[in-house]
Design an enzyme around this catalytic site. Sequence first.
Site, PDB file in Angstrom:
ATOM      1  N   GLU A 234       0.641  -0.753   0.285  1.00 22.49           N
ATOM      2  CA  GLU A 234      -0.072   0.331  -0.145  1.00 22.49           C
ATOM      3  C   GLU A 234       0.272   0.808  -0.064  1.00 22.49           C
ATOM      4  O   GLU A 234       0.439   2.444   0.788  1.00 22.49           O
ATOM      5  CB  GLU A 234      -1.225  -0.173   1.163  1.00 22.49           C
ATOM      6  CG  GLU A 234      -1.812  -1.168   1.109  1.00 22.49           C
ATOM      7  CD  GLU A 234      -3.038  -1.151   2.101  1.00 22.49           C
ATOM      8  OE1 GLU A 234      -2.796  -1.018   2.952  1.00 22.49           O
ATOM      9  OE2 GLU A 234      -4.158  -1.599   1.730  1.00 22.49           O
TER      10      GLU A 234
ATOM     11  N   ASP B 106      -8.352  -8.935   4.460  1.00 27.92           N
ATOM     12  CA  ASP B 106      -8.150  -7.763   5.470  1.00 27.92           C
ATOM     13  C   ASP B 106      -9.411  -7.865   6.898  1.00 27.92           C
ATOM     14  O   ASP B 106     -10.454  -7.248   6.096  1.00 27.92           O
ATOM     15  CB  ASP B 106      -8.029  -6.461   4.692  1.00 27.92           C
ATOM     16  CG  ASP B 106      -8.195  -5.756   5.207  1.00 27.92           C
ATOM     17  OD1 ASP B 106      -7.020  -5.830   5.881  1.00 27.92           O
ATOM     18  OD2 ASP B 106      -7.606  -4.050   4.563  1.00 27.92           O
TER      19      ASP B 106
ATOM     20  N   GLU C 210     -12.438  -1.913  12.647  1.00 22.90           N
ATOM     21  CA  GLU C 210     -12.731  -1.134  11.150  1.00 22.90           C
ATOM     22  C   GLU C 210     -13.757  -1.738  10.406  1.00 22.90           C
ATOM     23  O   GLU C 210     -14.168  -0.874   9.485  1.00 22.90           O
ATOM     24  CB  GLU C 210     -11.226  -1.767  10.356  1.00 22.90           C
ATOM     25  CG  GLU C 210     -11.502  -0.599   8.691  1.00 22.90           C
ATOM     26  CD  GLU C 210      -9.690  -1.012   8.123  1.00 22.90           C
ATOM     27  OE1 GLU C 210      -9.229  -1.797   9.248  1.00 22.90           O
ATOM     28  OE2 GLU C 210     -10.048  -0.537   7.126  1.00 22.90           O
TER      29      GLU C 210
HETATM   30  C1  BDP Z   1      -5.643  -2.661   6.257  1.00 23.32           C
HETATM   31  C2  BDP Z   1      -6.189  -0.570   6.474  1.00 23.32           C
HETATM   32  C3  BDP Z   1      -5.207   0.461   6.402  1.00 23.32           C
HETATM   33  C4  BDP Z   1      -3.709  -0.273   7.214  1.00 23.32           C
HETATM   34  C5  BDP Z   1      -4.267  -1.798   6.108  1.00 23.32           C
HETATM   35  C6  BDP Z   1      -2.872  -2.896   7.069  1.00 23.32           C
HETATM   36  O1  BDP Z   1      -7.563  -0.559   5.892  1.00 23.32           O
HETATM   37  O2  BDP Z   1      -5.607   1.860   7.230  1.00 23.32           O
HETATM   38  O3  BDP Z   1      -2.653   0.671   6.892  1.00 23.32           O
HETATM   39  O4  BDP Z   1      -5.078  -2.821   7.043  1.00 23.32           O
HETATM   40  O5  BDP Z   1      -2.956  -3.733   7.778  1.00 23.32           O
HETATM   41  O6  BDP Z   1      -6.810  -3.197   6.966  1.00 23.32           O
HETATM   42  O7  BDP Z   1      -1.317  -1.863   6.737  1.00 23.32           O
END
Ligand code: BDP
Length: 686
Positions: A293, A372, A400
């Site tokens: 990401e 996720d 989340e």
């Molecule tokens: C996701 C989240 C994000 C996190 C990412 C992570 O939306 O904000 O940075 O995981 O685990 O669930 O790095």
Amino acid sequence: MTGYKAWLRYETAENETLREEYRIYCSSIAVAEQSRVLLTAARELAAAVRSITGHSPSIAPSLDRASGVVIGVKGKLDPELEQALSSDIAELSDEGYVLRTLRAGSGGAERIAIVGGAEAGALYGVFHLIRVMQMRKSLGGLRATEQPANRLRMINQWDNMDGSIERGYAGKSIFYRGNAFVDDFSRIRDYARLLASVGINAISINNVNVHREETKLITKQYEETLSRVAAVFRDYGIKLFLSVNFASPIAAGGLPTADPLEPSVKEWWAQRASDLYRAIPDFGGFLVKADSEFRPGPFTYGRDHADGANMLAEALAPHGGLVIWRCFVYNCLQDWRDRSTDRAKAAYEHFMPLDGRFADNVILQIKNGPMDFQVREPVSPLFGGLKRTNQMLELQITQEYTGQQKHLCYLVPQWKEVLDFDTHAAGKGSTVARLASGVLRERPHGGIAAVSNIGDDACWTGHPLAQANLYGYGRLTWNPSLSEDQITAEWIRQSLGCDPEVETVVSDMLRKSWGIYESYTAPLGVGWMVNPNHHYGPNVDGYEYSKWGTYHFADCRGIGVDRTAETGTGYTAQYHSPWRETFNSLELCPDELLLFFHHVPYTHVLHSGNTVIQHIYDTHFEGAEEAAALLEAWKSLEGRIEADYFALVAERLAVQSEHAKEWRDVINTYFYRKSGIADRQGRLIY
Ligand code: BDP
């Protein structure tokens, strides 16, 4: 403050006999050693006893009367006690403890011995004793020997130094404000207490997405403050970790590169590590999100994850530090029209080829599911895959995707399913719990980490009942085989008192809540369907035509992701038998994961006997009704729970009840229009 004490309320025992028993057993506390952790333990016990019995116990190097509690460490007890406990303590690991009521000499008074393998063990033993008292059980005949199942029992804070918390739903950070640490550490200390009381022994205190200011945390600028923060946690047996930016040599060191094979880069990290260890001799190590990401990582230099992790491991190894390297790695810029790539396959594809190449002080941290933290996902196949690599499970306590602490969603049942999942990696019994702990593959390191759900909110977690998730998480890291019922009962009695009516109602609410949340949100394991970015509330196509790899492929004929070997992405092949066949087969695949693995027509008949479309309609109508029933159940407890706490929970449950209707209507209407198939019960009318 409402709910601030959480499960460490230490309410006065109303039953006089019991109160008297506790008072006598705990009238004096002996700690011979002047260690900080043992003193923490003694003080904590004294505070609990004072509050529960109304009498202050004395604390002294030895018992000043016949009865009392002796807190000590194996090998350093007085010889008579060491002898009396020899068989109990023989096998104790550092963090393990023995808690035992025994008679001093023949005909002597009864005393309680709490003996740790080392100091932290004694602290956990004390919290065990406090738990027994808070649950209003007798102290006579106590004899427990406990060892933690996991070496690392960790919390990940996703806190930013500007005071915000990534995916935080309970206020601002308790650590930072305005790009600096807070001045007053008392809240951090109270947090450390809560964590230690459930056995947590490690914490990373900054977001895995390491921004500009946090990049500097490993530099001299923050050394002094960090050593003070570490000292707060050290008193509670908790080690401090930091999330680091892989590009730190450039961003904080002024080097032209962060190439892990470049000698100047290695040197830079080695220097950072030795400085950090000078300030914090028991520093835990680094947590790393790299090449994920948009975070920098070794790929920029044509290197792989093992090159990156091992370089950091080399810097930390001389000091006994660990590198926790996250496996949440996937292409977040995929072409949604290209069905040959599958985000679910990514972690396995990235890390399996590297199995065996990671240094011994590297641990791969793997999210429970391949996507996720959705309300329902299969277990990540990477757990069963890796053989020669330390691994650790990552869970998300912060809600989340499970209602953001506005909705009630007790996650202990979900985590139990994950931990108990048998991967069959080395035959039957190859559970995730045994793989994560390192026991199955005889790995030197392992454990569980989870993203925290706390903030500076008065009750820590926004929704007071969300405290149960933090509590349950800690208890499961200590012992993954604890039952959901036991954890729930412990939490309720300690947090809300020992009223049987409260226990019946709240345990029922908690037990059902995950299922209820699932029933009115994304159906049958398909996931997502949330509003982009903030991830709250329904939006069926919110992510359907974007680059993130999170699709449901719903059209007028059907829905679901074909991940089979024959016609789909082939993801099912990442599992061992019998799961690969089970998930691959339309007939065998469990209903709750059907749409994760298969694309089916709306008329497909589930094991339940219902069609997919009717299942969607039914669960959404029922789910919204059950959400409303949660509020009614809670209301029945009015007068039995402290008024502010009661009101706060009622307010959240009312929000949930309304929002569940929105979910119901958005999802049902969408699928009614897409499929053109009527609801058998005629509840959808346009
Ligand atoms: C996701 C989240 C994000 C996190 C990412 C992570 O939306 O904000 O940075 O995981 O685990 O669930 O790095």
